[in-house]
Design an enzyme around this catalytic site. Structure first.
Site, PDB file in Angstrom:
ATOM      1  N   GLN A 108       0.817  -1.095   0.077  1.00 40.37           N
ATOM      2  CA  GLN A 108       0.137   0.196  -0.027  1.00 40.37           C
ATOM      3  C   GLN A 108       0.789   1.336  -0.099  1.00 40.37           C
ATOM      4  OE1 GLN A 108      -2.063  -1.796   3.751  1.00 40.37           O
ATOM      5  NE2 GLN A 108      -3.600  -0.678   2.830  1.00 40.37           N
ATOM      6  N   HIS A 126      -1.429   1.360  -4.371  1.00 39.81           N
ATOM      7  CA  HIS A 126      -1.937   2.823  -4.199  1.00 39.81           C
ATOM      8  C   HIS A 126      -0.844   3.624  -5.168  1.00 39.81           C
ATOM      9  CE1 HIS A 126      -3.799   2.447  -0.175  1.00 39.81           C
ATOM     10  NE2 HIS A 126      -4.543   1.660  -1.048  1.00 39.81           N
ATOM     11  N   CYS A 134       0.046  10.189 -17.517  1.00 40.46           N
ATOM     12  CA  CYS A 134      -0.312  11.443 -18.533  1.00 40.46           C
ATOM     13  C   CYS A 134      -2.097  11.175 -18.428  1.00 40.46           C
ATOM     14  CB  CYS A 134      -0.210  11.032 -20.065  1.00 40.46           C
ATOM     15  SG  CYS A 134      -0.920  12.315 -21.200  1.00 40.46           S
ATOM     16  N   CYS A 155       3.587  15.305 -20.950  1.00 38.93           N
ATOM     17  CA  CYS A 155       4.021  14.009 -21.367  1.00 38.93           C
ATOM     18  C   CYS A 155       4.925  13.837 -22.409  1.00 38.93           C
ATOM     19  CB  CYS A 155       2.553  13.380 -21.787  1.00 38.93           C
ATOM     20  SG  CYS A 155       2.691  11.730 -22.543  1.00 38.93           S
ATOM     21  N   CYS A 158       2.775  12.771 -25.892  1.00 43.86           N
ATOM     22  CA  CYS A 158       1.693  13.362 -26.598  1.00 43.86           C
ATOM     23  C   CYS A 158       1.618  14.959 -26.014  1.00 43.86           C
ATOM     24  CB  CYS A 158       0.254  12.935 -26.196  1.00 43.86           C
ATOM     25  SG  CYS A 158      -0.186  12.992 -24.363  1.00 43.86           S
ATOM     26  N   THR A 196       0.685  -2.982   8.718  1.00 43.87           N
ATOM     27  CA  THR A 196      -0.705  -2.520   8.268  1.00 43.87           C
ATOM     28  C   THR A 196      -1.741  -3.062   9.006  1.00 43.87           C
ATOM     29  OG1 THR A 196      -2.309  -1.937   6.431  1.00 43.87           O
ATOM     30  CG2 THR A 196      -0.721  -3.980   6.171  1.00 43.87           C
ATOM     31  N   ASN A 221       2.935  -6.655  13.316  1.00 44.14           N
ATOM     32  CA  ASN A 221       2.812  -5.185  13.595  1.00 44.14           C
ATOM     33  C   ASN A 221       3.016  -4.963  15.061  1.00 44.14           C
ATOM     34  OD1 ASN A 221       1.162  -3.761  11.774  1.00 44.14           O
ATOM     35  ND2 ASN A 221      -0.399  -5.005  11.955  1.00 44.14           N
ATOM     36  N   GLU A 223       1.635  -3.936  17.745  1.00 53.52           N
ATOM     37  CA  GLU A 223       0.557  -4.320  18.423  1.00 53.52           C
ATOM     38  C   GLU A 223      -0.970  -5.048  17.612  1.00 53.52           C
ATOM     39  OE1 GLU A 223      -1.043   0.199  18.811  1.00 53.52           O
ATOM     40  OE2 GLU A 223       0.501  -0.573  19.994  1.00 53.52           O
TER      41      GLU A 223
HETATM   42 ZN   LIG Z   1       0.403  11.419 -23.028  1.00 56.19          ZN
END
Ligand SMILES: [Zn+2]
Length: 248
Positions: A108, A126, A134, A155, A158, A196, A221, A223
């Protein structure tokens, strides 16, 4: 059934580690925190940056309202990360990819410290703060290669505006990442959840899927967490101290 809380590694877990072929590790903020990565949230408080709470400056709505401010915020965050190094937990996990014939790391975290430690094919739920994406063509670029002349980088392919390639508040997980993690969770024999509490869905369902499919589930962990009741074992302490002790 309550999991047994222990700092010693059980014989059962030792056996599982020495026989397992298919292992999945899922990591979260606790692993990064041991390297000094700020969480920006803790103890009920949230960081405020230029008058904007963390959840606002890091939101999907902010991309539309003020894209330069979003980049400024992420540039600041990368600046904080630049001097940080992987810790013994990252390093142990990177070694594990060679110890098991089928190994999956799901994280994560967006800081890239797993990759810096040598982990490959990381499933990033994530995104990654060192990548830009882009808006127009969807191509991804290494942020370290971008020019920030006009505050919003563009980008190479493009000319469209780029955004940080991370999941912001109000956004879905990246296509494919969760599906890959869920598929691997279904076939793993041994699953570690590290740093986590895995209470935020859909990431929280990864250990549930693994457990339901018969995997031996181990939590690492400082705890007990809401996840602990689901686990076969809970190893309490710092990941950087516990994980290196688990190696076969
Ligand atoms: Zn692009």
């Amino acid at each position: 059934m309550q999991p047994q809380i222990r700092s010693l590694i059980s014989d059962k877990l030792r056996q599982k580690i020495s026989h397992a072929n298919n292992v999945l590790v899922m990591t979260g903020a606790g692993v990064s925190a041991e390297s000094g990565v700020p969480t920006f949230r803790g103890g009920g408080n949230t960081t405020v940056w230029k008058g904007l709470p963390f959840e606002v400056i890091s939101s999907a709505g902010m991309l539309e309202r003020d894209l330069p401010a979003v980049w400024e915020w992420f540039n600041y965050r990368r600046g904080l990360l630049a001097a940080l190094k992987p810790n013994p937990a990252h390093e142990a996990i990177a070694r594990w990819q060679k110890l098991f014939s089928d190994f999956t790391l799901v994280t994560q975290n967006i800081d890239g410290l797993h990759q810096a430690a040598g982990s490959r094919n990381v499933v990033e739920l994530h995104g990654n703060i060192w990548r830009a994406r882009c808006f127009d063509c969807g191509s991804r670029h290494d942020v370290r290669e971008l020019k920030f002349d006009n505050s919003v980088p563009v980008c190479f392919d493009c000319g469209g505006n780029l955004r940080p390639d991370v999941v912001l508040f109000g956004e879905m997980l990246p296509a494919g990442a969760f599906e890959t993690a869920a598929m691997k969770a279904q076939t793993c024999e041994l699953c570690f959840v590290v740093g986590t509490s895995a209470v935020v869905y859909p990431a929280a369902s990864i250990p549930e899927i693994a457990r339901a499919a018969g995997a031996y589930l181990v939590e690492v962990n400082p705890e007990a967490t809401p996840l602990s009741r689901l686990c076969d074992e809970l190893l309490t302490g710092k990941a950087g101290e516990i994980l290196p002790r688990l190696e076969r």
